[in-house]
Design an enzyme around this catalytic site. Structure first.
Site, PDB file in Angstrom:
ATOM      1  N   SER A   1     -19.271  50.648 107.117  1.00  0.00           N
ATOM      2  CA  SER A   1     -20.295  51.335 106.328  1.00  0.00           C
ATOM      3  C   SER A   1     -21.158  50.412 105.489  1.00  0.00           C
ATOM      4  CB  SER A   1     -19.646  52.393 105.432  1.00  0.00           C
ATOM      5  OG  SER A   1     -19.245  53.503 106.197  1.00  0.00           O
TER       6      SER A   1
ATOM      7  N   LYS B   1     -24.764  50.707 106.090  1.00  0.00           N
ATOM      8  CA  LYS B   1     -25.577  51.702 105.400  1.00  0.00           C
ATOM      9  C   LYS B   1     -26.567  51.058 104.434  1.00  0.00           C
ATOM     10  CE  LYS B   1     -22.521  55.790 105.599  1.00  0.00           C
ATOM     11  NZ  LYS B   1     -21.325  55.369 106.337  1.00  0.00           N
TER      12      LYS B   1
ATOM     13  N   SER C   1     -20.205  57.407 100.907  1.00  0.00           N
ATOM     14  CA  SER C   1     -20.394  56.850 102.249  1.00  0.00           C
ATOM     15  C   SER C   1     -20.531  57.973 103.274  1.00  0.00           C
ATOM     16  CB  SER C   1     -19.221  55.932 102.615  1.00  0.00           C
ATOM     17  OG  SER C   1     -19.590  54.991 103.577  1.00  0.00           O
TER      18      SER C   1
END
Length: 430
Positions: A125, A128, A183
């Site tokens: 993640s 991101k 997340s």
């Protein structure tokens, strides 16, 4: 940890005392969200026991390539640890097991030390950050979107979610809080749908990565969920963080400790909210001491990637970026502990080491459109970007009231600042 100077030892002790106070305050002021942990979220507890040198699946880790990218400098393309200690420089911490890591000065871009900086690894993640840096400028934060069933299609099994429900309406601001704090792959997919779909968003992300000279990155999914061929590197993730921190909204979201998120809309009933908390443990002090001066940026976990983390922190006017990918130790919360050790080392070593490389600027040496504060344009964005720090190069990050309360309870002030685009432009193209 190596022996430190008396000044820095006092700082570290203060950090531990302040962190303990923050944790105590957090237990009263920062309630955890009830959403269950999921695959793309950070590990919910201490890392599972592993054999020395083995990866999360119990298999011996592969070796880094003998030759990697030299973007940012020749030394960064070599395998192993790269550091050039000068007089008065402390030794690197011995308790470092990450497959790849980097610590750099966020202002100058100087890389103080690195380990397999360009090794292409699954990012989880932390990808991101690239998603946010790419998509955040496209929509004003007050824009609202009613979620259609198709918006949530395509999420991987076990994805981390903030709790977005089809048929309910959310503001762009709400969804970005879901991306950064929880997340939330559901928030990523809705924002991607607004951007023309996941495929279009992946193309946009790859184009932006290329423009940032992040040559190790291959984007397959917008949320960082495990996918064959999806890779990045500690170097590239640090570039994404540095680029994202040019935007006021990016800084605000990644520095927010807690927020209230809208619950599902129910006909005839007043809409409720529920608390969400940032999964960056060095920011909130959950499970590990909060790191003094921590201002984001993003953590992650997947089966292939292991634990990954990129953070930015400030101490005595110096701002450092750190990225750690897939630690191999048996230590619980190892990605955070190793990141804190590298930050401690970096703050003491700065000025006593010769840089082993540099974080390159975007192609052309200028920032991309949208570096106006990341608020979708308009007077509000210009006002937000206009504020400057005392040194003229850093601007205070906006943080939520909840975070301010927690910091007051901790007994110290966390300074959260960011590098302005002018500083990036100042560096020659590598």
């Amino acid at each position: 940890m190596p022996t430190t100077t008396s000044h820095f030892t006092r700082y570290s002790a203060t950090r531990r005392r302040g962190a303990a106070a923050l944790l105590a305050g957090a237990s009263l002021l920062l309630p955890l969200a009830t959403a269950a942990p999921a695959l793309a979220a950070p590990a919910p507890g201490p890392a599972a026991s592993k054999s020395p040198g083995a990866d999360a699946k119990g298999k011996p880790p592969i070796q880094p390539p003998a030759h990697m990218s030299t973007v940012g400098g020749e030394l960064l393309g070599k395998p192993g640890t790269q550091v050039q200690l000068g007089p008065g420089a402390p030794d690197l911490p011995k308790e470092l097991s990450g497959n790849s890591w980097i610590v750099a000065d966020a202002e100058s871009g100087d890389v103080l030390a690195a380990h397999n900086a360009h090794w292409k690894l699954p990012p989880a993640s932390t990808l991101k950050m690239l998603f946010a840096d790419t998509v955040l400028p496209k929509f004003p934060k007050d824009k609202e979107h009613k979620v259609a069933p198709a918006d949530l299609e395509g999420m991987g099994e076990g994805s981390s979610q903030v709790g977005i429900k089809e048929g309910s309406t959310y503001s762009v601001h709400d969804m970005w809080l879901g991306v950064f704090l929880k997340s939330g792959n559901d928030a990523v997919h809705v924002l991607s749908a607004m951007n023309g779909g996941a495929s279009q968003t992946v193309q946009d992300m790859q184009a932006h990565a290329d423009a940032l000279q992040a040559r190790d990155t291959h984007v397959i999914t917008p949320d960082g969920y495990d996918a064959e061929g999806q890779v990045s590197s500690a170097y590239d993730l640090t570039l994404f963080a540095r680029s994202g921190l040019q935007k006021a909204d990016f800084r605000e979201y990644c520095a927010t400790a807690t927020a209230q998120f809208p619950a599902e809309e129910k006909k005839g009933k007043k809409r409720e909210t529920f608390a969400i908390q940032n999964t960056n443990r060095l920011l909130t002090g959950q499970g590990v001491p909060a790191y003094k001066g921590m201002a984001g940026v993003k953590n992650g976990f997947t089966t292939n990637a292991g634990n990954t983390f990129t953070g930015v922190a400030q101490h005595d006017g110096r701002k450092l970026l750190v990225t750690v990918m897939n630690p191999q130790s048996n230590e619980g919360y190892d990605v955070y502990k190793e990141s804190a050790r590298l930050l401690d080392w970096g703050f003491e070593a700065a000025g006593h080491v010769k840089p082993v490389g540099v974080l390159v600027p975007p192609e052309g040496g200028t920032d991309k459109p949208g570096a106006d504060g990341g608020q979708g344009g308009g007077a509000g964005a210009q006002a937000s970007a206009a504020g400057g720090g005392d040194d003229g190069m850093w601007t205070a990050v906006g943080i939520t009231a909840g975070a301010l309360v927690a910091l007051a309870a901790a007994g110290f002030v966390v300074h959260r600042r960011h590098p302005l685009p002018e500083l990036v432009r100042r560096r020659p193209k590598e």
